[in-house]
Motif scaffolding. Structure first.
Motif, mmCIF file in Angstrom:
data_model
loop_
_atom_site.group_PDB
_atom_site.id
_atom_site.type_symbol
_atom_site.label_atom_id
_atom_site.label_comp_id
_atom_site.label_asym_id
_atom_site.label_seq_id
_atom_site.Cartn_x
_atom_site.Cartn_y
_atom_site.Cartn_z
ATOM 1 N N GLU A 100 0.891 -1.154 0.000
ATOM 2 C CA GLU A 100 0.000 0.000 0.000
ATOM 3 C C GLU A 100 0.929 1.203 0.000
ATOM 4 O O GLU A 100 1.597 1.471 1.001
ATOM 5 N N THR A 101 0.996 1.926 -1.121
ATOM 6 C CA THR A 101 2.040 2.938 -1.312
ATOM 7 C C THR A 101 1.537 4.383 -1.294
ATOM 8 O O THR A 101 2.235 5.276 -1.773
ATOM 9 N N HIS A 102 0.361 4.622 -0.750
ATOM 10 C CA HIS A 102 -0.192 5.983 -0.780
ATOM 11 C C HIS A 102 -0.346 6.630 0.597
ATOM 12 O O HIS A 102 -0.529 7.847 0.682
ATOM 13 N N ALA A 103 -0.286 5.858 1.666
ATOM 14 C CA ALA A 103 -0.515 6.395 3.010
ATOM 15 C C ALA A 103 0.610 7.344 3.417
ATOM 16 O O ALA A 103 1.779 7.033 3.272
ATOM 17 N N ARG A 104 0.202 8.493 3.959
ATOM 18 C CA ARG A 104 1.155 9.517 4.361
ATOM 19 C C ARG A 104 1.247 9.685 5.883
ATOM 20 O O ARG A 104 2.036 10.482 6.376
ATOM 21 N N ASN A 105 0.421 8.928 6.622
ATOM 22 C CA ASN A 105 0.443 9.002 8.088
ATOM 23 C C ASN A 105 -0.231 7.754 8.647
ATOM 24 O O ASN A 105 -0.745 6.929 7.888
ATOM 25 N N THR A 106 -0.270 7.635 9.954
ATOM 26 C CA THR A 106 -0.806 6.433 10.586
ATOM 27 C C THR A 106 -2.291 6.249 10.271
ATOM 28 O O THR A 106 -2.735 5.135 9.985
ATOM 29 N N PHE A 107 -3.058 7.328 10.311
ATOM 30 C CA PHE A 107 -4.484 7.240 9.989
ATOM 31 C C PHE A 107 -4.676 6.667 8.585
ATOM 32 O O PHE A 107 -5.479 5.755 8.378
ATOM 33 N N GLU A 108 -3.924 7.182 7.623
ATOM 34 C CA GLU A 108 -4.036 6.690 6.241
ATOM 35 C C GLU A 108 -3.519 5.269 6.097
ATOM 36 O O GLU A 108 -4.008 4.524 5.249
ATOM 37 N N ASN A 109 -2.539 4.857 6.908
ATOM 38 C CA ASN A 109 -2.094 3.455 6.883
ATOM 39 C C ASN A 109 -3.290 2.530 7.058
ATOM 40 O O ASN A 109 -3.462 1.552 6.329
ATOM 41 N N PHE A 110 -4.131 2.844 8.036
ATOM 42 C CA PHE A 110 -5.300 2.004 8.325
ATOM 43 C C PHE A 110 -6.413 2.205 7.307
ATOM 44 O O PHE A 110 -7.010 1.241 6.832
ATOM 45 N N LYS A 111 -6.688 3.444 6.983
ATOM 46 C CA LYS A 111 -7.774 3.751 6.040
ATOM 47 C C LYS A 111 -7.537 3.074 4.694
ATOM 48 O O LYS A 111 -8.443 2.444 4.133
ATOM 49 N N LEU A 112 -6.325 3.177 4.175
ATOM 50 C CA LEU A 112 -6.026 2.632 2.853
ATOM 51 C C LEU A 112 -5.798 1.122 2.881
ATOM 52 O O LEU A 112 -6.040 0.442 1.889
ATOM 53 N N ALA A 134 -1.204 3.839 17.482
ATOM 54 C CA ALA A 134 -1.594 3.057 16.308
ATOM 55 C C ALA A 134 -2.846 2.233 16.613
ATOM 56 O O ALA A 134 -3.785 2.184 15.812
ATOM 57 N N CYS A 135 -2.882 1.609 17.770
ATOM 58 C CA CYS A 135 -4.066 0.809 18.141
ATOM 59 C C CYS A 135 -5.279 1.686 18.410
ATOM 60 O O CYS A 135 -6.410 1.287 18.126
ATOM 61 N N ALA A 136 -5.060 2.882 18.956
ATOM 62 C CA ALA A 136 -6.180 3.804 19.170
ATOM 63 C C ALA A 136 -6.821 4.172 17.832
ATOM 64 O O ALA A 136 -8.048 4.283 17.727
ATOM 65 N N ILE A 137 -6.009 4.337 16.808
ATOM 66 C CA ILE A 137 -6.529 4.650 15.476
ATOM 67 C C ILE A 137 -7.122 3.396 14.840
ATOM 68 O O ILE A 137 -8.179 3.452 14.206
ATOM 69 N N ALA A 138 -6.479 2.262 15.018
ATOM 70 C CA ALA A 138 -6.945 1.008 14.410
ATOM 71 C C ALA A 138 -8.359 0.651 14.840
ATOM 72 O O ALA A 138 -9.131 0.094 14.058
#
Length: 180
Positions: A100-112, A134-138
């Protein structure tokens, strides 16, 4: 003295509310989600990248997940985090991998990454300082997740994470009142 204790108790409660305990780790997950971090400007890997990759390799060898998703874009320079980390891992072991090569932050890591993971279980792979946030966002994206991390006690990482957690709480509070 009592006012100070009440303020401290309030802060602890707010912290626990926004950063609940990390769910207990199961024996196996469908996906491992390796959160990216930037390479150095010359393209060499940062020590945190190497440690995260080694963690992903170790967890795979222990049979904790089936497929690895590596998430991260080229945030700080031209080097795409997911690709750099994938190259490192592929030079050491063969793991079924999705980039997944588009995430620019932790939130986007999970969203994408949610597009790939859907409703499956996921083991988040990151550093110790980053794991709680990370888990709080996950929890906003996945119902069945936990985390594995490597020990990270670098002062600059700790300070950056403190700032990131304060920003996270601010954003979550703004969401609750409809201003974000």
């Amino acid at each position: 003295m009592i006012v100070s204790l009440l303020i401290l108790l309030l802060l602890v409660c707010v912290y626990i509310y926004f950063f609940p305990f990390i769910p207990r780790r199961k024996k196996h997950y469908t996906y491992g989600l390796l959160l990216g971090c930037p390479s150095h400007d010359d393209g060499t890997m940062a020590s945190s990248q190497i440690k995260r990759c080694n963690l992903a390799i170790d967890m795979y060898k222990k049979g904790l997940y089936d497929t690895l998703i590596i998430s991260g874009s080229n945030v700080k320079n031209q080097y795409v985090e997911a690709k750099v980390m994938n190259d490192y891992i592929n030079n050491r072991i063969e793991i079924p991998t999705i980039l997944e090569t588009h995430a620019r932050n932790t939130f986007e890591n999970f969203k994408l990454s949610k597009e790939y993971i859907q409703n499956q279980d996921v083991l988040i792979l990151t550093s110790q300082t980053h794991a709680k946030r990370a888990c709080a966002i996950a929890k906003h994206f996945f119902s069945d997740y936990s985390c594995a991390w490597f020990k990270d006690l670098k002062m600059k990482h700790i300070l950056r994470e403190i700032i990131s957690r304060v920003i996270y709480i601010k954003i979550e509070l703004l969401k609750k009142i409809g201003k974000y």
